[in-house]
Scaffold this motif. Structure first.
Motif, PDB file in Angstrom:
ATOM      1  N   LYS A  76       2.542   2.349  -3.339  1.00  0.00           N
ATOM      2  CA  LYS A  76       1.635   2.925  -4.329  1.00  0.00           C
ATOM      3  C   LYS A  76       1.568   4.449  -4.211  1.00  0.00           C
ATOM      4  CE  LYS A  76      -0.033  -0.894  -6.209  1.00  0.00           C
ATOM      5  NZ  LYS A  76       0.216  -1.210  -7.639  1.00  0.00           N
ATOM      6  N   GLU A  77       1.923   4.957  -3.030  1.00  0.00           N
ATOM      7  CA  GLU A  77       1.871   6.404  -2.797  1.00  0.00           C
ATOM      8  C   GLU A  77       3.080   7.127  -3.396  1.00  0.00           C
ATOM      9  OE1 GLU A  77       1.698   6.595   1.411  1.00  0.00           O
ATOM     10  OE2 GLU A  77      -0.331   5.726   1.560  1.00  0.00           O
ATOM     11  N   LYS A  78       4.098   6.372  -3.792  1.00  0.00           N
ATOM     12  CA  LYS A  78       5.308   6.987  -4.349  1.00  0.00           C
ATOM     13  C   LYS A  78       5.079   7.281  -5.831  1.00  0.00           C
ATOM     14  CE  LYS A  78       6.533   6.113  -0.282  1.00  0.00           C
ATOM     15  NZ  LYS A  78       6.275   7.189   0.709  1.00  0.00           N
ATOM     16  N   LYS A  79       5.327   8.503  -6.216  1.00  0.00           N
ATOM     17  CA  LYS A  79       4.990   8.938  -7.581  1.00  0.00           C
ATOM     18  C   LYS A  79       6.107   8.690  -8.580  1.00  0.00           C
ATOM     19  CE  LYS A  79       1.106  10.486  -5.979  1.00  0.00           C
ATOM     20  NZ  LYS A  79      -0.131   9.717  -6.211  1.00  0.00           N
ATOM     21  N   GLU A 111      11.492   8.274  -5.614  1.00  0.00           N
ATOM     22  CA  GLU A 111      10.765   8.175  -4.346  1.00  0.00           C
ATOM     23  C   GLU A 111      10.645   6.714  -3.914  1.00  0.00           C
ATOM     24  OE1 GLU A 111       6.994  10.056  -4.679  1.00  0.00           O
ATOM     25  OE2 GLU A 111       7.810  12.071  -4.891  1.00  0.00           O
ATOM     26  N   TRP A 137      12.295   5.085  -0.612  1.00  0.00           N
ATOM     27  CA  TRP A 137      11.410   4.336   0.298  1.00  0.00           C
ATOM     28  C   TRP A 137      11.991   2.958   0.588  1.00  0.00           C
ATOM     29  CZ3 TRP A 137       8.671  -0.224  -0.613  1.00  0.00           C
ATOM     30  CH2 TRP A 137       7.712  -0.558   0.352  1.00  0.00           C
ATOM     31  N   VAL A 166       0.844  -1.195   0.000  1.00  0.00           N
ATOM     32  CA  VAL A 166       0.000   0.000   0.000  1.00  0.00           C
ATOM     33  C   VAL A 166       0.883   1.251   0.000  1.00  0.00           C
ATOM     34  CG1 VAL A 166      -1.720   1.315   1.295  1.00  0.00           C
ATOM     35  CG2 VAL A 166      -1.889  -1.186   1.155  1.00  0.00           C
ATOM     36  N   GLU A 167       1.917   1.233   0.826  1.00  0.00           N
ATOM     37  CA  GLU A 167       2.791   2.399   0.944  1.00  0.00           C
ATOM     38  C   GLU A 167       3.485   2.733  -0.379  1.00  0.00           C
ATOM     39  OE1 GLU A 167       5.520   2.319   4.155  1.00  0.00           O
ATOM     40  OE2 GLU A 167       4.019   1.769   5.671  1.00  0.00           O
TER      41      GLU A 167
END
Length: 495
Positions: A361-364, A368, A372, A358-359
């Motif tokens: 998926k937030e990286k664009k 990033e 991460w 899930v985390e």
């Protein structure tokens, strides 16, 4: 209970059959009567009787037309017609339609009862045939299921036997796909473009899809539009164009299912999203293996250096987001698996549940994502070291007690690790950290020290050899001399 209906435009006939026949005696319920063909057809549609008694001559739709319409919609319906006109053409037409009996008016109770017995006998025969057919079909399907499992486990040598059980259509198959699910709730709907053989194998529910044409969109649409609230996992293998490749799709489907289950990701997981990546550089793969080594050995500095190298290699490649995301997640989850060797709950690494998929998926951007990755690996390493510090001493102490009690026999690292509830590789690292010696060297030291004590007590060398776990006298003598500089017999004589 069977259902019957009586259709006749003569009131005396319908009322007479209603009152004079004990229908329940035959296990039949009379659900209604009608005085014309139109009303009779409506009653049939509403009640779906199993048995029809009808006059031929009725207002509106006549009896033979009625029978024709009923049998076209429900061929299993048993029809008996009666008429006051003994005309050959009527009889001939009734027989062609498939009626059970043709009764000539005036109708008597005995005629009706004989007709009912004839119908019941016929229904009994049909049910027996239907039951036998179902048993045969079930048996044939079980044979096909077994042959399909043999095909994926044994290989092409059983293909002729499999084709025999598959039957008609085996030569029209142009592609194969395997879908695996964690629940029997998941079903693949039938489709003219493919045939599905479904098998439960242990905890997995397997669906082998045999395609008859290149249009596989319907299959994928079923997977794409699975309800969001489902509580099970589905994994799909790739589609192959040779039946002999069925085993490949089978293994891929199981791997995808396993991956989806591990991620606690309900719904569909494609093998393409978790399978091997031929575009990933070899250096990055090697560094991934090094990262796992450093986590196991507790080398944080080495870990961070290798993670940085891995990130640089991955960042330099022109990989799309899906591939990069997949490879990073694979590494993170592999690191989590290694961390689980500590016996701690890695999923509680944060205050809330830890969900890397899930985390990420937030990286664009790729940068990033790689930053991460570095932070996650450091966090996992720190967590692992903390757990090691709190569990190491007690685990090693427990292991040493067990080793001392059982040194008279072959004592493997795996056995001792299982005794303290740890992964063998992880335990061996902890043991060396705590004791300053490897497991093997420490066991040898224990045995030599114990042998010295027993020799001082005057025990025979052969007895001492057995008591400290060396069942070959020569091997014991060689090991003892290597560590003390003298043979056991010489040591015994010197004390």
């Amino acid at each position: 209970m069977l259902k019957a209906a009586v259709f006749d435009d003569e009131f005396i006939v319908t009322e007479g059959l209603k009152k004079m026949i004990d229908w329940s005696k035959y296990g039949i319920e009379l659900v209604g009567t009608a005085e014309n063909g139109t009303a009779a057809l409506s009653l049939f549609e509403e009640c779906k009787p199993d048995i029809i008694f009808t006059d031929i001559r009725m207002p509106g739709i006549d009896g033979l037309q009625l029978v024709e319409r009923i049998l076209s919609r429900a061929p299993e319906t048993q029809c008996i017609v009666f008429s006051g006109f003994n005309e050959f053409e009527y009889v001939k037409r009734a027989i062609q339609l498939g009626v059970v009996d043709y009764l000539e008016k005036p109708i008597t109770i005995s005629m009706i009862e004989d007709a009912i017995n004839k119908i019941l006998e016929k229904i009994g025969e049909q049910r027996m045939i239907s039951s036998l057919k179902m048993k045969w079909e079930s048996s044939q399907y079980e044979l096909l299921q077994k042959a399909t499992l043999d095909l994926v486990q044994v290989g092409s040598e059983v293909l002729p036997k499999w084709k025999e059980h598959f039957g008609e259509g085996s030569d029209q198959i142009i592609a194969v796909t395997v879908i695996a699910a964690s629940s029997e709730e998941f079903l693949i709907h039938d489709n003219p473009s493919y045939r599905v053989v479904s098998i439960r194998n242990g905890s997995e529910y397997l669906h082998f899809v045999f395609h008859y044409n290149n249009d596989i969109d319907d299959l994928w649409n079923q997977l794409l539009f699975l309800p969001e609230e489902i509580s099970y996992h589905v994994g799909s293998g790739q589609t192959y164009f040779l039946i002999s490749d069925l085993s490949k799709s089978y293994k891929e489907a199981l791997e995808a299912l396993k991956y989806g289950s591990f991620l606690e990701k309900n719904g569909w997981t494609r093998y393409e999203n978790v399978g091997s990546n031929t575009n990933l550089p070899g250096e990055a793969l090697e560094q991934g293996e090094e990262i796992i080594f450093y986590i196991r050995t507790g080398n944080k500095q080495g870990l961070l250096q290798q993670v940085e190298l891995f990130a640089n290699e991955l960042g330099a490649e022109n990989l799309n987001r899906e591939i990069a995301e997949r490879e990073i997640l694979k590494l993170v989850y592999l690191a989590m698996e290694v961390a689980k060797e500590t016996g701690g709950d890695i999923l509680k690494i944060k205050q809330s549940n830890y969900l890397p998929h899930v985390e990420i998926k937030e990286k664009k951007t790729k940068e990033e994502m790689l930053n991460w990755l570095c932070s996650q690996m450091e966090m996992i390493m720190n967590w692992t070291l903390d757990v090691r510090d709190t569990t190491k001493h007690a685990a090693v102490e427990k292991a040493i007690v067990y080793m001392k009690r059982n040194m008279n026999r072959d004592l493997t690292l795996q056995e001792v690790a299982e005794h303290v509830g740890m992964n063998a590789t992880y335990f061996s690292v902890l043991f060396k950290e705590e004791m300053g010696l490897s497991y093997i060297k420490y066991v040898t030291k224990l045995r030599i020290d114990r042998a010295k004590a027993l020799l001082k007590e005057g025990n025979k060398v052969s007895v001492v050899s057995e008591k400290v776990g060396y069942h070959s006298y020569r091997h014991f003598s060689d090991i003892f001399k290597k560590h003390t500089g003298v043979k056991p017999s010489e040591y015994k004589d010197s004390v």
